[in-house]
Write an enzyme that holds these catalytic residues in place. Structure first.
Site, PDB file in Angstrom:
ATOM      1  N   ASP A  77      15.168  41.899 -10.830  1.00 14.87           N
ATOM      2  CA  ASP A  77      16.313  42.576 -10.232  1.00 14.87           C
ATOM      3  C   ASP A  77      17.605  41.871 -10.641  1.00 14.87           C
ATOM      4  O   ASP A  77      17.600  40.676 -10.921  1.00 14.87           O
ATOM      5  CB  ASP A  77      16.248  42.525  -8.699  1.00 14.87           C
ATOM      6  CG  ASP A  77      14.970  43.127  -8.167  1.00 14.87           C
ATOM      7  OD1 ASP A  77      14.403  43.999  -8.838  1.00 14.87           O
ATOM      8  OD2 ASP A  77      14.552  42.710  -7.074  1.00 14.87           O
TER       9      ASP A  77
HETATM   10  N1  URA Z   1       9.991  41.016  -7.009  1.00 16.29           N
HETATM   11  C1  URA Z   1      11.202  41.442  -6.579  1.00 16.29           C
HETATM   12  O1  URA Z   1      11.328  41.894  -5.457  1.00 16.29           O
HETATM   13  N2  URA Z   1      12.233  41.337  -7.411  1.00 16.29           N
HETATM   14  C2  URA Z   1      12.145  40.813  -8.662  1.00 16.29           C
HETATM   15  O2  URA Z   1      13.149  40.734  -9.360  1.00 16.29           O
HETATM   16  C3  URA Z   1      10.896  40.381  -9.081  1.00 16.29           C
HETATM   17  C4  URA Z   1       9.825  40.491  -8.238  1.00 16.29           C
END
Ligand code: URA
Length: 212
Positions: A77
């Site tokens: 993310d």
């Molecule tokens: N899980 C998440 O919630 N976000 C990420 O970026 C990676 C794994």
């Protein structure tokens, strides 16, 4: 050994690693250095994509001096930091992300509140998410409000959603291990080429034999 399906039967034969197809014992072999493997310590606030139509900062903005057309392996993310691999090795990238190979990724999550042992057990057993149950995870408490979660799936915002389900929304999230790679030794926003033993370990993790 065969080059483009013809026996390679004279020494000193020249091979173009970009164009020629080299096989040995029926398997395609690639000489070293054809592919580029990069490890980045991704900072928060950068999108994991090669090109963002909305014009936001992407992880590619952090890389310079690399001619190969590398791209990120999987997603983090925008608000997640930590280990990110970029490569132009499509076969390896595909396998690292494919659920069949079950490559583990570990995240350090600082969460709201203080999760009880019961909450950690729930995460470990596998919570129910709206797009189906999350597989069991390995969970370790790092401090009263920080947990380490190891998963081998790569669903959208998975760790955030898992923590939310047990009542402890994530405040900060960082990937601290990707398969055999643990930590990076890199400052935030920096990158380096992977060492050949690291590439080998990644390949071994996805049944690519570990040859470089
Ligand atoms: N899980 C998440 O919630 N976000 C990420 O970026 C990676 C794994």
């Amino acid at each position: 050994m065969y080059v483009n399906d013809r026996p390679a039967d004279h020494p000193g034969m020249r091979i173009d690693p970009e164009r020629d197809r080299v096989t040995y014992g029926g398997r395609v072999v690639r000489p070293p250095d054809v592919c580029t493997y990069i490890l980045m310590n991704k900072p928060r606030g950068f999108v994991v994509t090669v090109d963002d139509p909305q014009g936001r900062r992407t992880v590619m903005d952090l890389i310079d001096g690399v001619e190969a057309r590398v791209y990120p392996v999987g997603r983090l993310d925008m608000d997640t930091g930590g280990l990110l691999i970029l490569t132009d090795d499509g076969d390896l990238a595909h396998r690292l992300m494919h659920p069949r190979f079950g490559v583990e990724k570990t995240y350090l999550a600082e969460v709201r509140g203080r999760p009880t042992d019961g909450a950690l057990d729930q995460l470990a057993k596998g919570v129910h998410l709206e797009d189906g149950p999350a597989a069991p995870a390995r969970v370790r408490r790092r401090n009263p409000s920080a947990i380490e979660v190891t998963i081998h799936e790569g669903r959208n915002r998975q760790v955030r959603r898992m923590c939310e389900v047990v009542g402890h929304p994530v405040q900060t999230l960082e990937r601290v291990a990707f398969g055999p790679l643990v930590g990076s030794g890199l400052d935030r926003g920096k990158w380096r080429h992977l060492e050949s033993n690291e590439v080998k370990a990644l390949k071994q993790a996805v049944d690519l034999g570990g040859g470089v």
